[in-house]
Design an enzyme around this catalytic site. Structure first.
Site, short mmCIF file in Angstrom:
data_model
loop_
_atom_site.label_atom_id
_atom_site.label_comp_id
_atom_site.label_asym_id
_atom_site.label_seq_id
_atom_site.Cartn_x
_atom_site.Cartn_y
_atom_site.Cartn_z
N CYS A 100 -11.56 78.11 52.48
CA CYS A 100 -11.45 78.15 54.63
C CYS A 100 -11.79 79.35 54.76
O CYS A 100 -11.02 79.95 54.13
CB CYS A 100 -12.16 77.42 55.99
SG CYS A 100 -12.50 76.96 56.84
N HIS A 142 -18.72 70.53 53.87
CA HIS A 142 -17.70 71.01 54.46
C HIS A 142 -18.09 71.78 56.04
O HIS A 142 -17.23 71.53 56.21
CB HIS A 142 -16.58 72.37 53.48
CG HIS A 142 -16.53 73.23 53.92
ND1 HIS A 142 -15.20 73.25 53.44
CD2 HIS A 142 -15.77 74.32 55.44
CE1 HIS A 142 -14.54 74.66 54.24
NE2 HIS A 142 -15.36 75.24 55.02
N GLU A 143 -18.62 72.07 56.61
CA GLU A 143 -19.36 72.96 57.58
C GLU A 143 -19.02 71.47 58.71
O GLU A 143 -18.70 71.54 59.82
CB GLU A 143 -20.23 73.50 57.62
CG GLU A 143 -20.44 74.23 57.12
CD GLU A 143 -19.21 75.21 57.23
OE1 GLU A 143 -18.30 75.38 58.11
OE2 GLU A 143 -18.63 76.87 56.38
N HIS A 146 -16.36 70.63 59.93
CA HIS A 146 -15.31 71.41 61.15
C HIS A 146 -15.62 70.61 62.32
O HIS A 146 -15.14 70.85 63.31
CB HIS A 146 -16.24 73.01 61.04
CG HIS A 146 -15.03 73.38 60.07
ND1 HIS A 146 -13.67 73.88 60.41
CD2 HIS A 146 -15.50 74.28 58.97
CE1 HIS A 146 -13.55 74.63 58.92
NE2 HIS A 146 -13.92 75.34 58.50
#
Length: 181
Positions: A100, A142-143, A146
């Site tokens: 990241c 993953h995003e 966030h």
């Protein structure tokens, strides 16, 4: 255009839930998307979410490409995904490498769904649904994390699955050498 600096682990914006984007297209949102694209390219990343440049909106970019960190990554032009949602997922969960931009010098083996069905709005305002698999599905998840204040290290259950960047590069180098020999 200068790319903004990336928020690093410990920054409160990375632990906050991002807000939905209203009207699309919107001039400010288009500018934000362009800044995100500039930042992901400048940092040689494969994805970036708005909170990573201290913007609390539900937007991220997927920009997959092969690199020394991800030598087998597929190529995908930088694609903006606004108000993305995970609609469904397959049963298969795979552990694979993630890093990241907001957590420098750290890599980990993270379990993610191998296949997902997603929905998002494009920068022109079109709502799309797609089935994503493998590395692209991993980037999306993953995003999306966030946008919910989750960092990839939160997903690692075994501390032995966490590595320094140097250790990771050595492992990747060894595995690439085995493939080519």
């Amino acid at each position: 255009m200068n790319s903004p600096s990336v928020a690093l682990i410990g920054s409160p914006v990375l632990r906050s839930r991002a807000q939905l984007v209203g009207q699309i297209p919107d001039h400010n949102i288009i500018e934000l998307i362009d800044r995100l694209i500039d930042t992901v390219i400048a940092n040689q990343g494969v994805g970036i979410a708005a909170p990573q440049i201290s913007q609390p909106y539900r937007i991220f970019i997927i920009a997959s490409h092969p690199s020394d960190r991800y030598p087998h990554a597929p190529t995908m032009p930088p694609t903006a995904m606004i108000n993305p949602r995970l609609l469904s997922h397959g049963q298969n969960i795979v552990k694979d490498w993630e890093g990241c931009l907001s957590v420098p010098n750290t890599r980990g083996l993270v379990p993610r769904y191998q296949q997902i069905k997603v929905e998002y709005t494009t920068r022109s305002g079109e709502v799309k649904q797609e089935i994503l698999t493998d590395f692209i599905a991993r980037i999306f998840q993953h995003e999306l994390d966030h946008l919910d204040g989750i960092i990839f290290t939160d997903r690692i259950s075994d501390p032995q699955d966490l590595y320094t960047e140097a250790e990771y590069r050595q492992l990747i180098k060894k595995s690439t050498q085995k493939i080519t020999s």
